[in-house]
Motif scaffolding. Sequence first.
Motif, PDB file in Angstrom:
ATOM      1  N   ASP A  75      -4.414 -27.856   7.315  1.00 33.27           N
ATOM      2  CA  ASP A  75      -4.262 -26.571   6.638  1.00 33.27           C
ATOM      3  C   ASP A  75      -5.513 -25.745   6.913  1.00 33.27           C
ATOM      4  OD1 ASP A  75      -3.722 -24.452   4.953  1.00 33.27           O
ATOM      5  OD2 ASP A  75      -4.264 -25.547   3.130  1.00 33.27           O
ATOM      6  N   PRO A  76      -5.398 -24.665   7.707  1.00 31.97           N
ATOM      7  CA  PRO A  76      -6.586 -23.890   8.092  1.00 31.97           C
ATOM      8  C   PRO A  76      -7.370 -23.356   6.891  1.00 31.97           C
ATOM      9  CG  PRO A  76      -4.667 -23.161   9.332  1.00 31.97           C
ATOM     10  CD  PRO A  76      -4.190 -24.135   8.311  1.00 31.97           C
ATOM     11  N   GLU A  77      -6.677 -22.910   5.860  1.00 27.30           N
ATOM     12  CA  GLU A  77      -7.366 -22.361   4.679  1.00 27.30           C
ATOM     13  C   GLU A  77      -8.164 -23.453   3.966  1.00 27.30           C
ATOM     14  OE1 GLU A  77      -8.689 -19.554   2.030  1.00 27.30           O
ATOM     15  OE2 GLU A  77      -7.603 -19.264   3.889  1.00 27.30           O
ATOM     16  N   SER A  78      -7.557 -24.605   3.800  1.00 25.85           N
ATOM     17  CA  SER A  78      -8.237 -25.724   3.143  1.00 25.85           C
ATOM     18  C   SER A  78      -9.422 -26.202   3.978  1.00 25.85           C
ATOM     19  CB  SER A  78      -7.250 -26.878   2.921  1.00 25.85           C
ATOM     20  OG  SER A  78      -7.913 -27.997   2.404  1.00 25.85           O
ATOM     21  N   ASP A  79      -9.223 -26.308   5.297  1.00 27.48           N
ATOM     22  CA  ASP A  79     -10.313 -26.752   6.169  1.00 27.48           C
ATOM     23  C   ASP A  79     -11.478 -25.764   6.127  1.00 27.48           C
ATOM     24  OD1 ASP A  79      -8.788 -28.926   6.846  1.00 27.48           O
ATOM     25  OD2 ASP A  79      -8.109 -28.093   8.757  1.00 27.48           O
ATOM     26  N   ARG A  80     -11.161 -24.460   6.119  1.00 23.44           N
ATOM     27  CA  ARG A  80     -12.212 -23.440   6.046  1.00 23.44           C
ATOM     28  C   ARG A  80     -12.974 -23.575   4.726  1.00 23.44           C
ATOM     29  NH1 ARG A  80     -13.189 -19.367   3.356  1.00 23.44           N
ATOM     30  NH2 ARG A  80     -11.147 -19.173   2.419  1.00 23.44           N
ATOM     31  N   TRP A  81     -12.255 -23.797   3.643  1.00 25.39           N
ATOM     32  CA  TRP A  81     -12.880 -23.928   2.327  1.00 25.39           C
ATOM     33  C   TRP A  81     -13.801 -25.146   2.284  1.00 25.39           C
ATOM     34  CZ3 TRP A  81     -12.073 -27.371  -1.904  1.00 25.39           C
ATOM     35  CH2 TRP A  81     -12.603 -26.927  -3.106  1.00 25.39           C
ATOM     36  N   TRP A  82     -13.344 -26.282   2.816  1.00 26.66           N
ATOM     37  CA  TRP A  82     -14.177 -27.489   2.810  1.00 26.66           C
ATOM     38  C   TRP A  82     -15.400 -27.332   3.711  1.00 26.66           C
ATOM     39  CZ3 TRP A  82     -14.270 -30.860  -0.798  1.00 26.66           C
ATOM     40  CH2 TRP A  82     -13.118 -31.133  -1.540  1.00 26.66           C
ATOM     41  N   ARG A  83     -15.241 -26.653   4.863  1.00 30.73           N
ATOM     42  CA  ARG A  83     -16.411 -26.417   5.726  1.00 30.73           C
ATOM     43  C   ARG A  83     -17.439 -25.542   5.014  1.00 30.73           C
ATOM     44  NH1 ARG A  83     -12.563 -26.444   9.767  1.00 30.73           N
ATOM     45  NH2 ARG A  83     -12.245 -24.212   9.653  1.00 30.73           N
ATOM     46  N   GLU A  84     -16.937 -24.556   4.273  1.00 31.82           N
ATOM     47  CA  GLU A  84     -17.834 -23.689   3.515  1.00 31.82           C
ATOM     48  C   GLU A  84     -18.606 -24.500   2.468  1.00 31.82           C
ATOM     49  OE1 GLU A  84     -17.209 -20.224   0.236  1.00 31.82           O
ATOM     50  OE2 GLU A  84     -16.037 -20.045   2.089  1.00 31.82           O
TER      51      GLU A  84
END
Length: 95
Positions: A75-84
């Motif tokens: 999930d791109p949104e979830s992955d972006r959030w976790w990277r942040e």
Amino acid sequence: MDAHRRSPVQRRHRRYFVLMGVCLMLFVLAWGVVRLWSVPVAVGMCVVAMVIPPVAAVIGNRREPGERWWDESGDPESDRWWRELDDRGDDKHPQ
């Protein structure tokens, strides 16, 4: 293919299948051959073989340094959030 050129996934799979092959061979040899000479040794071989599958699972799922395959959910949104969150946490805990 050289061992150094294998991907981490290939190395994990190879380790797992080698251990499971040893486990299977121990069972087959214990009850096909060794029991003819010594039943206690055959039972001991089976006890050793019984311990191998959980060890193989741990070794087969252990990540290597620098691997991050468990982080990506798809999930791109979830992955972006976790990277942040990871980037924010690096400031608090420098390595």
